[in-house]
Design a protein around this motif. Structure first.
Motif, PDB file in Angstrom:
ATOM      1  N   UNK A 175     -19.742 -13.706 -23.942  1.00 55.61           N
ATOM      2  CA  UNK A 175     -20.564 -14.905 -24.005  1.00 55.61           C
ATOM      3  C   UNK A 175     -19.763 -16.093 -24.542  1.00 55.61           C
ATOM      4  N   UNK A 176     -20.264 -17.302 -24.299  1.00 52.10           N
ATOM      5  CA  UNK A 176     -19.547 -18.521 -24.645  1.00 52.10           C
ATOM      6  C   UNK A 176     -19.435 -18.714 -26.154  1.00 52.10           C
ATOM      7  N   UNK A 177     -18.220 -18.859 -26.678  1.00 52.22           N
ATOM      8  CA  UNK A 177     -18.065 -19.115 -28.112  1.00 52.22           C
ATOM      9  C   UNK A 177     -18.849 -20.351 -28.535  1.00 52.22           C
ATOM     10  N   UNK A 178     -19.535 -20.249 -29.667  1.00 55.09           N
ATOM     11  CA  UNK A 178     -20.308 -21.374 -30.184  1.00 55.09           C
ATOM     12  C   UNK A 178     -21.704 -21.464 -29.618  1.00 55.09           C
ATOM     13  N   UNK A 231     -30.243 -20.124 -24.535  1.00 56.12           N
ATOM     14  CA  UNK A 231     -31.520 -19.497 -24.173  1.00 56.12           C
ATOM     15  C   UNK A 231     -31.331 -18.233 -23.347  1.00 56.12           C
ATOM     16  N   UNK A 232     -30.421 -18.262 -22.370  1.00 55.87           N
ATOM     17  CA  UNK A 232     -30.252 -17.103 -21.498  1.00 55.87           C
ATOM     18  C   UNK A 232     -29.659 -15.907 -22.248  1.00 55.87           C
ATOM     19  N   UNK A 233     -28.748 -16.170 -23.168  1.00 56.09           N
ATOM     20  CA  UNK A 233     -28.209 -15.073 -23.974  1.00 56.09           C
ATOM     21  C   UNK A 233     -29.308 -14.507 -24.874  1.00 56.09           C
ATOM     22  N   UNK A 234     -30.119 -15.391 -25.485  1.00 56.30           N
ATOM     23  CA  UNK A 234     -31.231 -14.950 -26.325  1.00 56.30           C
ATOM     24  C   UNK A 234     -32.210 -14.104 -25.523  1.00 56.30           C
ATOM     25  N   UNK A 235     -32.509 -14.561 -24.301  1.00 49.92           N
ATOM     26  CA  UNK A 235     -33.399 -13.786 -23.433  1.00 49.92           C
ATOM     27  C   UNK A 235     -32.782 -12.435 -23.101  1.00 49.92           C
TER      28      UNK A 235
END
Length: 262
Positions: A175-178, A231-235
């Protein structure tokens, strides 16, 4: 043959020989280093499991990690189709991820069930347990699922009540850092301990919510803040937990374990 042609031919031969020698060295190094790479990946996973289970210290040496892991945690094989422990394979050497790619040892998931976007579910998986005085103290379950750019691989640890979270985290992702990479942020991971997976009726209630958790909400004990700007990572985290803790994942195993029938 002209001197120019001879020079060109000689240059090509030398270049070919150099490439051949280099390829031999690279291949040899890869073969020689493979056992070390495998051992390092195992060590990273063991360190991650210990941290998520609230055991050990991040500054432990490799030898200390191995000693604590082998002396504290036991690997057990679970048949995901029956929701019970199994002795069909060696849980220490069995690789669930490799099994998930083989049609003989996994099953394709229909889209309606594949909320974690893993495509195939292995028939067996390895879980990790910590026991004290012959009783289950901590259960550590492997979880995985797709975020924004990658599949996140991690573990969730729960207390012996099979409801209270000890810790949750990922040992591999892209996933994207930060942003989505904030799943590695100690502050975010620090929200998980003490949360509960199921509500009073026994229904799976754990949730990653968009924005912040309302501390006044009756569901706050089941909820963790979503990742800001991701949001997509959280989902993805929310979906993978719902899959692995639900009926298509470890849900039946947890129910059997709670009933003493695993």
């Amino acid at each position: 043959m002209s001197s120019q042609k001879e020079s060109t031919t000689r240059t090509l031969v030398v270049a070919l020989l150099v490439c051949l020698v280099c390829s031999v060295f690279v291949a040899g190094a890869a073969v020689a280093l493979k056992p070390t790479q495998v051992d390092n990946r195992l060590l990273d996973k063991q360190r991650s499991i210990l941290a998520i289970a609230g055991l050990g210290d991040p500054s432990m040496s490799s030898a200390q990690v191995k000693e604590m892991f082998n002396g504290t945690i036991s690997a057990k094989l679970v048949d995901l189709q029956t929701g019970k422990f199994s002795d069909a394979k060696d849980p220490v050497t069995f690789d669930p991820l490799k099994a998930s790619k083989d049609p003989q040892t996994s099953s394709a998931l229909p889209g309606s069930q594949d909320i974690a976007s893993i495509k195939r579910l292995e028939h067996y998986s390895t879980v990790y347990v910590v026991e004290k005085d012959g009783e289950l103290d901590t259960l550590i379950l492997p979880v995985r699922g797709y975020g924004l750019w990658s599949t996140l691989y991690g573990f969730i640890a729960v207390k012996g009540d099979l409801n209270t979270v000890v810790g949750m985290g990922f040992y591999q992702h892209g996933e994207t850092p930060g942003l989505g990479g904030e799943v590695d942020n100690p502050k975010w991971k620090g929200q998980w301990p003490g949360k509960t997976l199921f509500d009073d009726s026994g229904k799976l209630a754990v949730q990653v919510v968009k924005g912040g958790v309302d501390p006044q909400s009756p569901r706050a004990e089941h909820q963790v803040d979503g990742l800001a700007g991701a949001t997509l990572t959280s989902n993805g985290v929310d979906h993978l937990l719902k899959f692995w803790l639900g009926q298509n994942g470890f849900g039946p195993f947890i129910a059997n374990l709670r009933a003493g029938e695993a």
